[in-house]
Design an enzyme around this catalytic site. Structure first.
Site, PDB file in Angstrom:
ATOM      1  N   CYS A 279       0.812  -1.221   0.000  1.00 54.27           N
ATOM      2  CA  CYS A 279       0.000   0.000   0.000  1.00 54.27           C
ATOM      3  C   CYS A 279       0.848   1.274   0.000  1.00 54.27           C
ATOM      4  CB  CYS A 279      -0.977  -0.004   1.168  1.00 54.27           C
ATOM      5  SG  CYS A 279      -0.230   0.083   2.813  1.00 54.27           S
ATOM      6  N   HIS A 327      -2.645   1.242   6.849  1.00 53.57           N
ATOM      7  CA  HIS A 327      -3.009   1.157   5.432  1.00 53.57           C
ATOM      8  C   HIS A 327      -3.176   2.568   4.875  1.00 53.57           C
ATOM      9  CE1 HIS A 327      -4.327  -0.907   1.841  1.00 53.57           C
ATOM     10  NE2 HIS A 327      -5.396  -0.130   1.766  1.00 53.57           N
ATOM     11  N   HIS A 339      -5.734   1.854  -4.348  1.00 61.41           N
ATOM     12  CA  HIS A 339      -4.891   1.304  -3.278  1.00 61.41           C
ATOM     13  C   HIS A 339      -4.504  -0.138  -3.588  1.00 61.41           C
ATOM     14  CE1 HIS A 339      -7.995  -1.075  -0.723  1.00 61.41           C
ATOM     15  NE2 HIS A 339      -8.512  -0.868  -1.909  1.00 61.41           N
TER      16      HIS A 339
END
Length: 377
Positions: A279, A327, A339
């Site tokens: 990520c 994240h 993402h």
């Protein structure tokens, strides 16, 4: 005892070799061993897998999988942080090794000059000034010689000062290198620990999924999509989209274009492209492509970048998710983010509100916005 240049170069090469071994990204670590057999909350301790025969059971499995992958994501950012520190320390140690070599060469040269000066002074200054004056045929020559001796003594004093400073510098470089090597070793251990945690969590998740029938996997995927849709609907229901602007800076548009061009590529923990990303690897490389360096991990992006209100975010801004900032996704406009979700998934466009939002940060603090909107899907 004076160190020869050959021995010094050998020591410097040893330092650089140690850096290479400790910091190598491909260093293998011991097999962490079999992962513990996962089970859904409330399942019997003797059961090898939950009996996923109802949506309620599958929902428990989904939450358990989320837990495994969340833990893996957090460990991934720990690994990335240790890797980033090790990379910087390696470069610093290499520079210190160069300084140690140069410092020793300087010290050797100063010692040679100091020795020559001492021998010269001994040859010309063996007698007291009174005796030299009596023995001199020409007092003026004597005075001229005395002046030269004084100048030589001053030069020798300055040389000894340089010698002392060079010795102190060399000692400091050596101490710094020792500290950096210890920190590098600590980061190597931190990377190994994080890698073990990542592999265990992913193995546990994969084992849990492998014990599901195909029909159960399809229902599980449906439950996951429904949970994300509910979260996104609730987020949009707050009226947030009406308050969001759509303009991005030139760099923001470039970053979004880079990130969205990676859609479909696989997630891989610790990866920064070009074939796969995690990520924060995706967001950091996207902004790097736009000419803006940002921190490597989602936690550091959250800590170091400028925070903005959700109502003020624009394409290119980064949305940080979960309480531990484990994240990150890039806002692309129209209530969506691009993402890299998790292992086993590909980079995708998703609802910005489909995961719990911690906050928004802005890599590019400029105000140069264009007239068009950022790409979105």
């Amino acid at each position: 005892m004076r160190t020869g240049k050959h021995g010094l170069m050998t020591a410097a090469v040893t330092v650089v070799c140690a850096v290479t071994v400790l910091a190598a990204p491909g260093t293998a670590f011991a097999d962490p061993g079999p992962a513990p057999s996962p089970r859904a909350p409330g399942a019997s301790s003797t059961a090898s897998a939950p009996a996923a025969t109802s949506d309620k059971d599958l929902e428990a499995v989904r939450k358990r999988l989320d837990e495994f992958y969340r833990t893996a994501a957090s460990a991934t950012e720990e690994y990335n942080a240790a890797e980033e520190k090790a990379r910087k320390q390696s470069a610093e140690i290499v520079e210190l090794a160069k300084k140690i070599v140069q410092g020793q060469e300087t010290l050797d040269g100063l010692r040679d000059r100091a020795g020559a000066a001492a021998r010269s002074q001994y040859r010309t200054g063996g007698l007291p000034d009174e005796a030299r004056l009596v023995l001199s045929d020409d007092p003026e020559d004597f005075l001229d010689g005395t002046d030269r001796v004084i100048q030589g003594q001053r030069a020798t004093k300055g040389l000894l000062g340089e010698l002392t400073r060079a010795q102190e510098d060399l000692k400091a470089y050596t101490a710094d290198a020792s500290v950096q090597l210890k920190e590098l070793e600590a980061n190597r251990k931190a990377k190994a620990t994080a890698q073990e945690k990542i592999e265990k969590q992913i193995a546990a998740a994969e084992k849990l999924e492998s014990e599901l029938e195909q029909e159960e996997k399809e229902r599980l995927a449906r439950l996951e999509r429904e949970a994300q849709a509910r979260a996104q609907t609730a987020w949009l229901g707050s009226g947030i989209l009406e308050d969001l602007g759509t303009e991005a800076t030139e760099r923001g548009r470039k970053a979004v274009a880079y990130a969205t061009a990676q859609v479909g590529k696989p997630y891989q923990w610790g990866a920064e492209g070009p074939k796969a990303y995690d990520c924060s690897g995706l967001t950091s490389q996207a902004w790097m492509s736009a000419g803006q360096a940002i921190p490597r991990t989602s936690q550091q992006q959250w800590k170091q970048l400028e925070r903005v209100d959700i109502e003020d975010m624009r394409p290119g801004d980064l949305i940080i998710y979960f309480d531990d900032a484990s994240h990150v996704g890039m806002y692309v406009g129209d209530g969506s983010v691009v993402h890299a979700p998790r292992p086993g998934r590909s980079i995708t466009i998703a609802g910005a509100g489909s995961m719990p939002i911690l906050g928004v940060v802005r890599p590019d603090t400029g105000t140069d916005t264009g007239t068009g909107t950022a790409p979105s899907e």
